[in-house]
Design a protein around this motif. Structure first.
Motif, short mmCIF file in Angstrom:
data_model
loop_
_atom_site.label_atom_id
_atom_site.label_comp_id
_atom_site.label_asym_id
_atom_site.label_seq_id
_atom_site.Cartn_x
_atom_site.Cartn_y
_atom_site.Cartn_z
N VAL A 244 0.84 -1.19 0.00
CA VAL A 244 0.00 0.00 0.00
C VAL A 244 0.88 1.25 0.00
O VAL A 244 1.82 1.36 0.78
CB VAL A 244 -0.94 0.03 1.21
CG1 VAL A 244 -1.78 1.30 1.23
CG2 VAL A 244 -1.84 -1.21 1.22
N SER A 245 0.55 2.17 -0.88
CA SER A 245 1.25 3.44 -0.95
C SER A 245 0.22 4.54 -1.11
O SER A 245 -0.64 4.49 -1.99
CB SER A 245 2.21 3.45 -2.15
OG SER A 245 2.86 4.70 -2.24
N VAL A 246 0.29 5.54 -0.23
CA VAL A 246 -0.61 6.69 -0.27
C VAL A 246 0.27 7.92 -0.35
O VAL A 246 1.23 8.06 0.40
CB VAL A 246 -1.51 6.74 0.99
CG1 VAL A 246 -2.30 8.02 1.05
CG2 VAL A 246 -2.43 5.54 1.03
N LYS A 247 -0.05 8.82 -1.27
CA LYS A 247 0.74 10.04 -1.44
C LYS A 247 -0.17 11.25 -1.47
O LYS A 247 -1.19 11.25 -2.16
CB LYS A 247 1.56 9.96 -2.72
CG LYS A 247 2.42 11.20 -2.94
CD LYS A 247 3.46 10.97 -4.00
CE LYS A 247 4.30 12.20 -4.27
NZ LYS A 247 4.93 12.82 -3.14
N GLN A 248 0.23 12.27 -0.72
CA GLN A 248 -0.46 13.55 -0.75
C GLN A 248 0.60 14.63 -0.63
O GLN A 248 1.38 14.64 0.33
CB GLN A 248 -1.46 13.69 0.39
CG GLN A 248 -2.23 15.01 0.29
CD GLN A 248 -3.22 15.19 1.41
OE1 GLN A 248 -2.92 14.92 2.56
NE2 GLN A 248 -4.40 15.67 1.06
N ALA A 249 0.64 15.53 -1.61
CA ALA A 249 1.65 16.59 -1.66
C ALA A 249 3.03 15.96 -1.52
O ALA A 249 3.35 15.05 -2.27
CB ALA A 249 1.36 17.66 -0.62
N ASP A 250 3.83 16.38 -0.55
CA ASP A 250 5.19 15.86 -0.40
C ASP A 250 5.30 14.76 0.66
O ASP A 250 6.38 14.40 1.07
CB ASP A 250 6.16 16.99 -0.08
CG ASP A 250 5.85 17.68 1.24
OD1 ASP A 250 4.84 17.33 1.89
OD2 ASP A 250 6.62 18.58 1.63
N MET A 251 4.17 14.19 1.07
CA MET A 251 4.15 13.14 2.08
C MET A 251 3.72 11.82 1.45
O MET A 251 2.80 11.78 0.64
CB MET A 251 3.16 13.51 3.20
CG MET A 251 3.17 12.61 4.40
SD MET A 251 2.14 11.11 4.28
CE MET A 251 0.58 11.73 3.75
N THR A 252 4.42 10.74 1.82
CA THR A 252 4.07 9.40 1.35
C THR A 252 3.93 8.48 2.55
O THR A 252 4.76 8.52 3.47
CB THR A 252 5.16 8.84 0.41
OG1 THR A 252 5.33 9.73 -0.68
CG2 THR A 252 4.78 7.47 -0.11
N LEU A 253 2.90 7.65 2.56
CA LEU A 253 2.70 6.64 3.60
C LEU A 253 2.69 5.28 2.93
O LEU A 253 1.96 5.09 1.96
CB LEU A 253 1.38 6.88 4.33
CG LEU A 253 1.11 5.90 5.46
CD1 LEU A 253 0.54 6.61 6.67
CD2 LEU A 253 0.15 4.81 5.02
N ASN A 254 3.52 4.36 3.44
CA ASN A 254 3.56 2.99 2.93
C ASN A 254 3.23 2.04 4.06
O ASN A 254 3.64 2.27 5.20
CB ASN A 254 4.95 2.66 2.37
CG ASN A 254 5.30 3.53 1.19
OD1 ASN A 254 6.02 4.50 1.33
ND2 ASN A 254 4.79 3.19 0.03
N ALA A 255 2.53 0.96 3.74
CA ALA A 255 2.19 -0.07 4.73
C ALA A 255 1.80 -1.34 4.00
O ALA A 255 1.54 -1.32 2.79
CB ALA A 255 1.02 0.40 5.61
N ALA A 256 1.72 -2.43 4.73
CA ALA A 256 1.26 -3.69 4.15
C ALA A 256 -0.26 -3.69 3.97
O ALA A 256 -0.78 -4.26 3.02
CB ALA A 256 1.69 -4.86 5.03
N ARG A 257 -0.97 -3.01 4.90
CA ARG A 257 -2.44 -3.03 4.89
C ARG A 257 -2.96 -1.70 5.43
O ARG A 257 -2.37 -1.11 6.33
CB ARG A 257 -2.93 -4.18 5.76
CG ARG A 257 -4.41 -4.33 5.85
CD ARG A 257 -4.76 -5.51 6.76
NE ARG A 257 -6.15 -5.55 7.07
CZ ARG A 257 -7.05 -6.26 6.39
NH1 ARG A 257 -6.67 -6.99 5.38
NH2 ARG A 257 -8.32 -6.25 6.75
#
Length: 183
Positions: free
Chosen positions: A57-70
């Motif tokens: 899982v990858s979520v991106k907003q502006a200059d921030m990225t969040l990665n996780a398995a679920r």
């Protein structure tokens, strides 16, 4: 990646460091920027007002990225401008939040959009430049920009300071602050 969620999402900044004090925030995050996501699998559970993203899982907003398995995305059931109104995001499994000059890692992360608070739990490691802080829990207030790391973690467990692990006891915040070279 495809944008589906309305404005207001994850983090202003992860945090900058102050010696012997709570962690203080960097610049504010643009929470009105579009949110893009990618995952190996998505399951929409409309009757439960949530979506479950799984696998890389990858979520991106502006200059921030969040990665996780679920990640579980909870929404109110209201749709505004064709987008569901997201109220909470729960991420698990090797969670990483990246900003241009900061990286935070933990086992779990919860973002409460109504309170505008991100909480990262379980063996939290926060790095910026040569600075590193380890603890059990990182709490970031998106409105004030204040971030605090403490030693407590999930269900009475304590952060061990080793990424990817949670152990009992201790409950201390540890770290390293870089010192500028002096003549």
């Amino acid at each position: 990646m495809r944008s589906i969620f309305a404005p207001a999402f994850i983090a202003s900044s992860t945090a900058a460091f102050l010696a012997a004090a709570p962690v203080a925030a960097q610049q504010r995050h643009d929470s009105s920027a579009p949110i893009d996501f990618g995952a190996d699998h998505i399951e929409l559970q409309d009757k439960a007002n949530r979506a479950v993203l799984a696998g890389n899982v990858s979520v991106k907003q502006a200059d921030m990225t969040l990665n996780a398995a679920r990640m579980t995305v909870s929404y109110t059931g209201q749709v505004v401008g064709g987008s569901p109104q997201v109220s909470r995001l729960d991420a698990s499994g090797g969670v990483t939040v990246r900003r241009p000059d900061q990286t935070a890692r933990s086992q779990y992360a919860i973002y409460d959009l109504n309170r505008r608070v991100v909480t990262m739990l379980g063996a939290v490691t926060l790095t910026q430049g040569g600075n590193t802080v380890n603890g059990g829990r990182l709490t970031m207030n998106m409105d004030t920009g204040r971030a605090v790391i403490d030693g407590s973690s999930v269900a009475g467990s304590r952060g061990s300071g080793v990424p990817g692990t949670v152990s009992q006891g201790g409950g201390r915040v540890t770290g390293t602050f870089s010192v500028p070279k002096r003549n």
